[in-house]
Scaffold this active site. Structure first.
Site, mmCIF file in Angstrom:
data_model
loop_
_atom_site.group_PDB
_atom_site.id
_atom_site.type_symbol
_atom_site.label_atom_id
_atom_site.label_comp_id
_atom_site.label_asym_id
_atom_site.label_seq_id
_atom_site.Cartn_x
_atom_site.Cartn_y
_atom_site.Cartn_z
ATOM 1 N N TYR A 34 0.823 -1.212 0.000
ATOM 2 C CA TYR A 34 0.000 0.000 0.000
ATOM 3 C C TYR A 34 0.860 1.266 0.000
ATOM 4 O O TYR A 34 1.496 1.573 1.004
ATOM 5 C CB TYR A 34 -0.874 0.042 1.258
ATOM 6 N N LYS B 168 -1.060 -8.125 -2.807
ATOM 7 C CA LYS B 168 -2.403 -7.570 -2.943
ATOM 8 C C LYS B 168 -2.264 -6.080 -3.233
ATOM 9 O O LYS B 168 -1.589 -5.350 -2.509
ATOM 10 C CB LYS B 168 -3.168 -7.764 -1.632
HETATM 11 P P1 FBP Z 1 -11.908 -4.630 0.827
HETATM 12 O O1 FBP Z 1 -12.258 -5.517 -0.337
HETATM 13 O O2 FBP Z 1 -13.029 -4.480 1.779
HETATM 14 O O3 FBP Z 1 -11.337 -3.314 0.370
HETATM 15 O O4 FBP Z 1 -10.768 -5.398 1.638
HETATM 16 C C1 FBP Z 1 -9.455 -5.503 1.167
HETATM 17 C C2 FBP Z 1 -8.519 -4.841 2.138
HETATM 18 O O5 FBP Z 1 -7.175 -4.962 1.757
HETATM 19 C C3 FBP Z 1 -8.644 -5.330 3.553
HETATM 20 O O6 FBP Z 1 -7.853 -6.435 3.776
HETATM 21 C C4 FBP Z 1 -8.253 -4.110 4.330
HETATM 22 O O7 FBP Z 1 -8.816 -4.052 5.577
HETATM 23 C C5 FBP Z 1 -8.822 -3.024 3.499
HETATM 24 O O8 FBP Z 1 -8.813 -3.455 2.187
HETATM 25 C C6 FBP Z 1 -8.050 -1.741 3.618
HETATM 26 O O9 FBP Z 1 -8.746 -0.773 2.898
HETATM 27 P P2 FBP Z 1 -8.298 0.745 2.864
HETATM 28 O O10 FBP Z 1 -7.082 0.795 2.027
HETATM 29 O O11 FBP Z 1 -9.477 1.410 2.231
HETATM 30 O O12 FBP Z 1 -8.087 1.161 4.287
#
Ligand code: FBP
Length: 297
Positions: free
Chosen positions: A166, A200
């Protein structure tokens, strides 16, 4: 688009292969594709994510959805895994998320601390661990060190490592934003460099406004969304790429997103809120449509 990497092409230990085989062939859509149902939102966002569908606050409900919807795996933090996984052993694989943070402080210095270990994952019978790496955060030095320790433990114990890669922080916002192609492409490559077996990613945006500090190689690019997704899949190399769902969108948009990502070479999808924020029948119906298109991809 290049074909997605196959498990057989990955130079990994037998233990990792056995576990990834369950996630990519034995459960879910199979044929080298995985569909994961994450429930780490109680940590990342707090209970507010459960308001849309009040049943979703109960982890047992999410487990039932994972089993009935034939997901490849469910993603949980250690406390929920310890308390709820027992009755579902053998019916859906577990991915143990071993670090996390709340969204109460700002993301300026984002860092996700360990709340469990790779040994916890082995003890619980998990088939992979999940680790969030905040790419470009001022805390990335600490993150690299922590991630390297997790990677070494994964190697030692034959446990696949899935990195939630991320981009976060002020610097990336100036260079195009966390979802820009530059940011997501960097996150894809970094996960491969850090030793992830699976990464991911969020889908890159191609029509966001250009930022002055964006590297010139990206600011001049004029490519379609499918090409951008294919590009990040290539940057990840032999690391298998999964795309996330994000906040809830319409059935039509979600299916289009799933189809585009799979056609562009993704090895799978990790859709949480888009599944369990829908009521039971709707969640099962959209799950089955996503499974069908994944089987055809
Ligand atoms: P979602 O499909 O609900 O977006 O989940 C994927 C995920 O990676 C979760 O594992 C994590 O909690 C969430 O997205 C984080 O989302 P954000 O980047 O919006 O905080």
């Amino acid at each position: 688009m290049p074909p997605a990497t196959k498990l057989d092409e990955m130079d990994i230990s037998t233990g990792k292969k056995v576990r990834l085989h369950r996630l990519f062939y034995r459960f879910g859509p199979g044929r080298g594709k995985t569909l994961l149902l994450p429930l780490d939102h109680g940590v990342e966002h707090g209970p507010s994510d459960f308001f849309d569908n009040p049943d979703s606050v109960d982890p047992d409900y999410i487990f039932k959805l994972a089993v009935k919807g034939k997901y490849s795996g469910i993603v949980l933090h250690v406390g929920v895994a310890e308390k709820y996984f027992g009755p579902y052993v053998g019916r859906v694989p577990l991915v143990l998320k071993i670090n996390g943070k709340t969204n109460i402080p700002s993301d300026a210095e984002a860092f996700s601390a360990l709340d469990a270990s790779v040994e916890d994952a082995v003890r619980l019978g998990a088939d992979a661990v999940g680790y969030t790496l905040y790419v470009g955060s001022p805390s990335q030095d600490l993150d690299f060190i922590q991630c390297a320790e997790v990677r070494r433990e994964c190697e030692r114990l034959g446990m696949p490592l899935i990195i939630w890669s991320y981009p976060r922080g002020e610097a990336i916002e100036k260079k195009g934003g966390r979802d820009s192609l530059y940011a997501v492409d960097y996150a894809a490559r970094l996960s491969c460099e850090m030793g992830a077996d699976v990464v991911k990613l969020n889908e890159p945006e191609v029509d966001n406004p250009k930022k002055s500090d964006e590297p010139k190689q990206y600011s001049g690019l004029d490519i379609s969304l499918e090409e951008a997704v294919g590009k990040v899949v290539r940057s990840a190399g032999k690391t298998l790429v999964l795309f996330s769902g994000g906040s809830k969108i319409s059935d039509e948009d979600l299916l289009a997103k799933a189809e585009l990502c799979m056609n562009a070479g993704a090895a799978g999808l990790i859709f949480g809120r888009n599944m369990w924020q829908r009521l039971w029948d709707d969640a099962l119906e959209i799950t089955s449509k996503v499974q069908d298109l994944m089987k055809k991809a």
